[in-house]
Design a protein around this motif. Structure first.
Motif, PDB file in Angstrom:
ATOM      1  N   ASP A 365      -0.494  25.342   7.806  1.00  0.00           N
ATOM      2  CA  ASP A 365       0.123  26.478   8.493  1.00  0.00           C
ATOM      3  C   ASP A 365      -0.271  26.457   9.961  1.00  0.00           C
ATOM      4  O   ASP A 365       0.536  26.786  10.842  1.00  0.00           O
ATOM      5  N   GLY A 366      -1.517  26.044  10.216  1.00  0.00           N
ATOM      6  CA  GLY A 366      -1.960  25.894  11.592  1.00  0.00           C
ATOM      7  C   GLY A 366      -1.162  24.850  12.341  1.00  0.00           C
ATOM      8  O   GLY A 366      -0.721  25.069  13.472  1.00  0.00           O
ATOM      9  N   LEU A 367      -0.941  23.697  11.716  1.00  0.00           N
ATOM     10  CA  LEU A 367      -0.159  22.638  12.360  1.00  0.00           C
ATOM     11  C   LEU A 367       1.238  23.133  12.710  1.00  0.00           C
ATOM     12  O   LEU A 367       1.779  22.821  13.777  1.00  0.00           O
ATOM     13  N   TYR A 368       1.817  23.890  11.794  1.00  0.00           N
ATOM     14  CA  TYR A 368       3.142  24.462  12.077  1.00  0.00           C
ATOM     15  C   TYR A 368       3.104  25.327  13.327  1.00  0.00           C
ATOM     16  O   TYR A 368       3.935  25.177  14.240  1.00  0.00           O
ATOM     17  N   ASN A 369       2.151  26.237  13.407  1.00  0.00           N
ATOM     18  CA  ASN A 369       2.082  27.154  14.538  1.00  0.00           C
ATOM     19  C   ASN A 369       1.745  26.443  15.843  1.00  0.00           C
ATOM     20  O   ASN A 369       2.325  26.747  16.902  1.00  0.00           O
ATOM     21  N   PHE A 370       0.809  25.498  15.802  1.00  0.00           N
ATOM     22  CA  PHE A 370       0.417  24.795  17.020  1.00  0.00           C
ATOM     23  C   PHE A 370       1.605  24.034  17.622  1.00  0.00           C
ATOM     24  O   PHE A 370       1.908  24.159  18.807  1.00  0.00           O
ATOM     25  N   TYR A 371       2.245  23.231  16.773  1.00  0.00           N
ATOM     26  CA  TYR A 371       3.305  22.378  17.293  1.00  0.00           C
ATOM     27  C   TYR A 371       4.610  23.140  17.512  1.00  0.00           C
ATOM     28  O   TYR A 371       5.411  22.785  18.393  1.00  0.00           O
ATOM     29  N   ALA A 372       4.846  24.195  16.726  1.00  0.00           N
ATOM     30  CA  ALA A 372       5.998  25.056  17.001  1.00  0.00           C
ATOM     31  C   ALA A 372       5.825  25.737  18.351  1.00  0.00           C
ATOM     32  O   ALA A 372       6.789  25.910  19.104  1.00  0.00           O
ATOM     33  N   GLY A 373       4.586  26.133  18.671  1.00  0.00           N
ATOM     34  CA  GLY A 373       4.315  26.708  19.984  1.00  0.00           C
ATOM     35  C   GLY A 373       4.638  25.733  21.095  1.00  0.00           C
ATOM     36  O   GLY A 373       5.225  26.094  22.123  1.00  0.00           O
ATOM     37  N   GLY A 374       4.266  24.460  20.900  1.00  0.00           N
ATOM     38  CA  GLY A 374       4.590  23.440  21.889  1.00  0.00           C
ATOM     39  C   GLY A 374       6.084  23.223  22.035  1.00  0.00           C
ATOM     40  O   GLY A 374       6.600  23.094  23.150  1.00  0.00           O
TER      41      GLY A 374
END
Length: 448
Positions: A365-374
């Motif tokens: 879920d963190g990976l989703y949020n980090f890279y979606a933010g990018g």
């Protein structure tokens, strides 16, 4: 040395956002603990209402997310006249949306709660509470747009201070109004609704003061800009795509909750306790995801795509370290943490089991949020919308139905479906981030 400087910049932006999101999460946690003494039916009421309001927020959250990344790009390119035009239009849109949310709360709260499929007792107990939550959201959606502006210019500290004040006030009022403390009336779960309403209203007043008074000298925030159709269309289009991205996830969580409700009020209460605890994992995920949007967007504004790409990677690394530490804490102390919410052994033992199952899986879920933010920072909103729609509605929902309704795996089946979905989504967004040709990334302009 350059790496350490980049990481320091990330932490200076992310930590205030982390504290702000932590305060919001802690507010929800403390409120749930306080109303927990009113019984597991009330826990279920608050949990279901949280999911409903998450859906309402998600539909219109795209306004704040759009402001965030567009202002970040304009700030980085030193074109804040354009950024302020966009912000003013977004603010007017958010006010109109707030009015619509309040009207919906007045006339549709009871019907919406009934559609969840909860018991008659739960519906009777939570009807007015949900209506109050709609009114609170009407204020909150406007505040979210202003927070998006503040984060876009890199002022995460002011956003943090406002959030902390509002959420501390909500906690205090929840305790006072639920149980009749400090001379306040004893209103039970409705008191928690009034606490959120008052807190959100005061937060909006402070946000407007910061925007129109504190930031006026630097950005001429009180200047009226005539709406431009192309820019208005850009904001509405981008808000729609980012709103659809969030809504597809939230509506799938709503359906997930409906499936869990078929398992009974006790399972619903344990599920809500587990989601509340696991929301501490969402906290660094959201904070570092927001930081990625800021840094990537501002670097794109400066016409430095290489720095933008590195910023997203560094933010994901630091955010993942936070999640690993948090997951370890949740794994080791799952039972005592769950017992803070309820002294019913059936509730806290089931909740603890669900927490242990997902302690380390939340990294995805963190990976989703980090890279979606990018990806938001470069304006790749179409991909985010499509990935979320497809995986949420055509993967997560059927998988939950299979595990819960067909295979009869109960609560653990629901959570296995949830984290299988988050794993797939996180990996998909990460792959997109690194397969993007950053040399051709440009500022987002109207008509693109």
């Amino acid at each position: 040395m350059a790496l350490m400087k980049r990481w320091q910049q990330i932490l200076l932006l992310a930590l205030p956002s982390l504290f702000a999101f932590a305060t919001q999460t802690l507010t929800g946690t403390i409120n749930l603990i306080m109303v927990g003494d009113l019984g597991f039916v009330i826990i279920a009421v608050v949990g279901v209402s949280n999911i409903i309001m998450y859906n309402v927020f998600a539909i219109f959250s795209g306004i704040g997310h759009t402001v965030n990344y567009l202002v970040a790009q304009n700030y980085g390119s030193n074109e804040m006249d354009k950024g302020m035009k966009r912000m003013n239009m977004a603010l007017l849109i958010s006010i109109a949306v707030g009015v619509a949310i309040a009207v919906a709360g007045t006339f549709a709260s009871h019907s919406i709660l009934r559609w969840t499929g909860g018991s008659a007792t739960m519906i009777a107990s939570g009807d007015y509470y949900l209506e109050l939550r709609f009114y609170a959201m009407a204020f909150g959606i406007v505040s979210f747009a202003i927070h998006g502006f503040l984060r876009g210019i890199g002022d995460t500290r002011t956003s943090m201070i406002v959030s902390i004040f509002a959420n501390v006030l909500m906690v205090a009022l929840t305790y006072g109004l639920c149980y009749g403390k400090w001379g306040l009336p004893e209103l039970g779960v409705d008191g928690a609704g009034y606490a959120l309403l008052i807190g959100e209203a005061l937060q909006l007043v402070i946000c407007l003061f910061v925007f129109w008074v504190v930031k006026h000298r630097q950005f001429n925030t009180r200047t009226f800009y005539r709406p431009e159709w192309k820019e208005l269309k850009l904001i509405l289009t981008e808000s729609g795509k980012l709103g659809a991205q969030e809504f597809s996830m939230s509506v799938s969580m709503y359906i997930f909750t409906v499936f869990v409700l078929t398992l009974g009020d006790l399972a619903a209460a344990a599920n809500e306790v587990s989601l509340s605890i696991m929301s501490f994992g969402f906290m660094p995920a959201f904070a570092f995801g927001s930081t990625a949007t800021i840094l990537v967007g501002q670097a794109i504004g400066r016409r430095d795509p290489n720095a933008a790409r590195k910023s997203g990677t560094d933010t994901a690394i630091i955010g993942s370290l936070f999640l690993l530490v948090l997951g370890t804490i949740e794994l080791v102390w799952a039972v005592p943490i769950a017992r803070l919410y309820s002294d019913d052994p059936d509730v806290y033992e089931l909740a603890a089991f669900l927490i242990k199952t997902s302690a380390y899986l939340q990294i995805f879920d963190g990976l989703y949020n980090f890279y979606a933010g990018g990806l938001r920072g470069i304006g790749d909103t179409t991909f985010l919308m499509r990935a979320s729609l497809v995986l949420s509605l055509f993967f997560f929902v059927p998988l939950t139905y299979l595990f819960v309704m067909v295979l009869d795996w109960g609560s653990i089946g629901a959570w296995l479906a949830l984290y299988t979905f988050l794993t797939a989504l996180g990996l998909a967004v990460m792959v997109r981030y690194y397969r993007t040709d950053w040399t051709v990334v440009r500022l987002k302009e109207a008509g693109m």
